[in-house]
Design a protein around this motif. Structure first.
Motif, PDB file in Angstrom:
ATOM      1  N   ILE A  32      -3.726  21.269 -59.683  1.00  0.00           N
ATOM      2  CA  ILE A  32      -4.727  20.975 -58.654  1.00  0.00           C
ATOM      3  C   ILE A  32      -4.143  21.238 -57.256  1.00  0.00           C
ATOM      4  N   GLU A  33      -2.848  21.011 -57.108  1.00  0.00           N
ATOM      5  CA  GLU A  33      -2.218  21.329 -55.811  1.00  0.00           C
ATOM      6  C   GLU A  33      -2.247  22.837 -55.559  1.00  0.00           C
ATOM      7  N   ALA A  34      -1.938  23.600 -56.589  1.00  0.00           N
ATOM      8  CA  ALA A  34      -1.942  25.064 -56.419  1.00  0.00           C
ATOM      9  C   ALA A  34      -3.355  25.576 -56.152  1.00  0.00           C
ATOM     10  N   LEU A  35      -4.319  25.038 -56.864  1.00  0.00           N
ATOM     11  CA  LEU A  35      -5.712  25.468 -56.647  1.00  0.00           C
ATOM     12  C   LEU A  35      -6.176  25.111 -55.236  1.00  0.00           C
ATOM     13  N   ALA A  36      -5.769  23.941 -54.781  1.00  0.00           N
ATOM     14  CA  ALA A  36      -6.193  23.487 -53.450  1.00  0.00           C
ATOM     15  C   ALA A  36      -5.588  24.346 -52.340  1.00  0.00           C
ATOM     16  N   GLU A  37      -4.379  24.844 -52.588  1.00  0.00           N
ATOM     17  CA  GLU A  37      -3.767  25.770 -51.613  1.00  0.00           C
ATOM     18  C   GLU A  37      -4.653  26.986 -51.403  1.00  0.00           C
TER      19      GLU A  37
END
Lengths: 279, 319
Positions: free
Chosen positions: B22-27
């Motif tokens: 989710i952190e990578a997607l949010a980036e």
């Protein structure tokens, strides 16, 4: 409070009154033809809806999902007679469609469905859903620093649902000044008076205690509604709760403040009498 | 608070995959936000909060508002990942899930954390062995129960890419990374066959998949050829794979869920109405007694030996 010139504003208030009369007549026709509905609550909410759609909200019915639109959430989703009438009057769909109210396969279900009907933001019907969803919409606007506003109309009996008070905490905590809650305070719920069922008074103090800015208005006075709803929220730093004091069945003598008309339906004589009074 | 099994070498907590993904997607996608109900730590979203403080909405301990705010955020153009303990995000807020998310058909991702009996000794109030039965009734909601870290990451990516309501059931139970052929892909609605077999088919998901694979190995040593299917998507079901499973003549389903209305019930609906074959549904019978998650798995036969036994017994019922 409003910056509109006095003459224009008087014209606007008069135009809202015309729309409100049309909505009352048209919604009651819907209920009469369908022999179903919630006309008492339709009539207590009519002046609020007419003021919102013809004096306050920023919208284009041809672009119902425009990201910049103001949002209106009809939490008292059972009052579709008035809600569908105002959406038709605002141009979201043809007025003729109102004649299909609650017919098989109609877009006009007894409670609103956003996937059937443009202008509906979220599917309501079970009570206590509108304010929490509107809270999320307002938070999206806050995150983006967008300038759209979010309005939600609840009944008063509906405030007995705890979900409203969960959301009330979050709205105040996040200082959602872009959110306006309007309470249709007709003091009657389905079976009895609110104060004889699960008391809400002092309702204004409750909202203030929850951290909201509270305004009390006559919910049938278009000028008062227009002033309080169209005032800019910028800098208020709090969500706004407008307690609109209303009467269930407002506009028709035999329905006025009469709990029997929560979901009563008129016979031919009653319908004709109402049409004679609603002029 | 945590009653999860102690992590051992080669085993993973899938919440870590959820959080990293989710952190990578949010980036990459500014529309992605997270919504929590004081469930930052239990969702492993502490790092997300550090990276994106303005894109985490914490409504406090208020699950009805948690889910409804997700619906509102979607209306406002966001792609919300609403994350809380599965028992509360489903059971406490079920009407919001129904009306605000499923019936309104909005682009909200519900993440049911620490699902099943992960909370072990904390008991049935904190277990979530009913969630799939409840949510399976919402025909337009995709239901995904990933089995390992890779599949959890893929499920979260697929949920973000799908325009509509999705529920991803994430476990805190330690699971190994499953062996897959090179280039394996995850697709919502597609099951994966992990072990080929012809005498019976074990259909499992989530934490039960690696146990099913172990059971198939035990059975193979006895000359029983058991297929293992990882049915990660419970809605929509991969009916073609179920039809193929029925051709093996015996089906055993295994899930960290009630035996009523979950994966087993879903598979049985298909099998009973297309090609009835002997079936066995492994899971929990209802509210369970006090015990750790691992103890409960063993007690109810949700382990290598129990699954292998169920396969032998079901094969014996073949006509």
């Amino acid at each position: 409070m409003t910056s509109t010139a006095p003459d224009l504003r008087n014209d606007q208030v008069a135009a809202i009154a015309d729309k409100a009369l049309w909505i009352r007549r048209r919604s009651f026709q819907m209920v009469y033809e369908a022999q179903q509905g919630h006309p008492g609550g339709d009539f207590s909410a009519t002046d609020i809806l007419a003021t919102l759609y013809f004096g306050v909200l920023r919208y284009d019915p041809k672009k119902p999902r425009d990201p910049d639109r103001d949002r209106f959430v009809m939490s008292k989703g059972h009052c579709t007679g008035a809600f569908y009438s105002v959406l038709a009057a605002a141009g979201y769909f043809p007025e003729a469609d109102l004649s299909t109210y609650m017919e098989p396969l109609s877009m006009l279900n007894g409670h609103p469905n956003r996937n059937y009907l443009p202008g509906v933001e979220t599917n309501t019907g079970p009570l206590g859903h509108g304010l929490p969803v509107a809270t999320g919409i307002a938070i999206a606007g806050q995150i983006d620093n967008a300038d759209f506003r979010t309005f939600v109309l609840t009944g008063d009996g509906e405030l007995q649902e705890g979900s409203n008070w969960e959301a009330a905490l979050t709205c105040a905590h996040r200082k959602l000044e872009n959110l306006t809650l309007i309470i249709d305070r007709n003091r009657l719920q389905q079976g009895a008076r609110t104060e004889d069922t699960a008391s809400l008074d002092p309702l204004d103090d409750k909202w203030r205690a929850f951290g909201w800015h509270v305004e009390m208005v006559d919910g049938h006075d278009h000028a008062q509604l227009l002033d309080v709803l169209s005032a800019s929220p910028k800098g208020r730093g709090k969500p706004l709760c407008v307690i609109a004091n209303t009467f269930k069945g407002k506009g028709v003598s035999y329905m006025h403040d009469n709990v029997a008309w929560h979901h009563g339906v008129p016979n031919k004589e009653q319908y004709e009498q109402a049409m004679r009074e609603l002029v | 608070m945590s009653a999860a099994a102690p992590s051992k070498s080669g085993f993973f907590d899938c919440r870590d995959s959820f959080a990293a993904t989710i952190e990578a997607l949010a980036e990459a996608d500014p529309r992605i936000v997270t919504v929590v109900s004081d469930s930052v730590g239990s969702s492993k979203l502490g790092n997300f909060r550090k990276k994106f403080p303005d894109r985490m909405v914490n409504v406090g301990i208020a699950e009805q508002t948690l889910v409804a705010v997700g619906a509102g955020l979607a209306n406002g153009g966001k792609v919300p990942f609403v994350s809380a303990a599965s028992c509360f995000i489903t059971g406490r807020a079920l009407e919001q899930v129904k009306a605000d998310i499923a019936y309104s058909n909005v682009n909200v991702k519900l993440i049911g954390q620490s699902s099943g009996v992960a909370y072990g000794e904390l008991g049935p109030t904190h277990h979530s062995i009913e969630d799939l039965a409840w949510l399976r009734l919402f025909n337009n909601m995709k239901l995904i129960v990933p089995a390992d870290p890779w599949q959890t990451a893929e499920a979260i990516k697929a949920a973000a890419a799908h325009d509509g309501p999705v529920f991803v059931r994430v476990s805190r139970m330690a699971v190994p990374a499953l062996e897959r052929p090179e280039g394996a892909k995850f697709e919502i609605g597609k099951a994966e066959t992990l072990v080929e077999g012809t005498d019976a088919t074990i259909i499992a998901n989530g934490t039960m998949v690696h146990r099913a694979v172990a059971a198939a190995k035990t059975l193979a040593a006895e000359g029983i050829s058991a297929r293992v299917v990882n049915m990660a998507t419970v809605n929509p079901l991969d009916e073609a794979v179920i039809a193929s499973a029925a051709e093996t003549g015996a089906i055993v389903t295994v899930e960290e869920h009630s035996v009523r209305g979950g994966l087993g019930g879903a598979v049985a609906e298909v099998v009973a109405t297309t090609n009835p074959v002997p079936m066995r549904i492994l899971g929990f019978p209802g509210f369970v007694p006090t015990g750790s998650a691992e103890w409960l798995f063993d007690h109810f036969g949700l382990n290598e030996a129990g699954i292998a036994d169920a396969v032998r017994q079901t094969i014996a019922r073949k006509k």
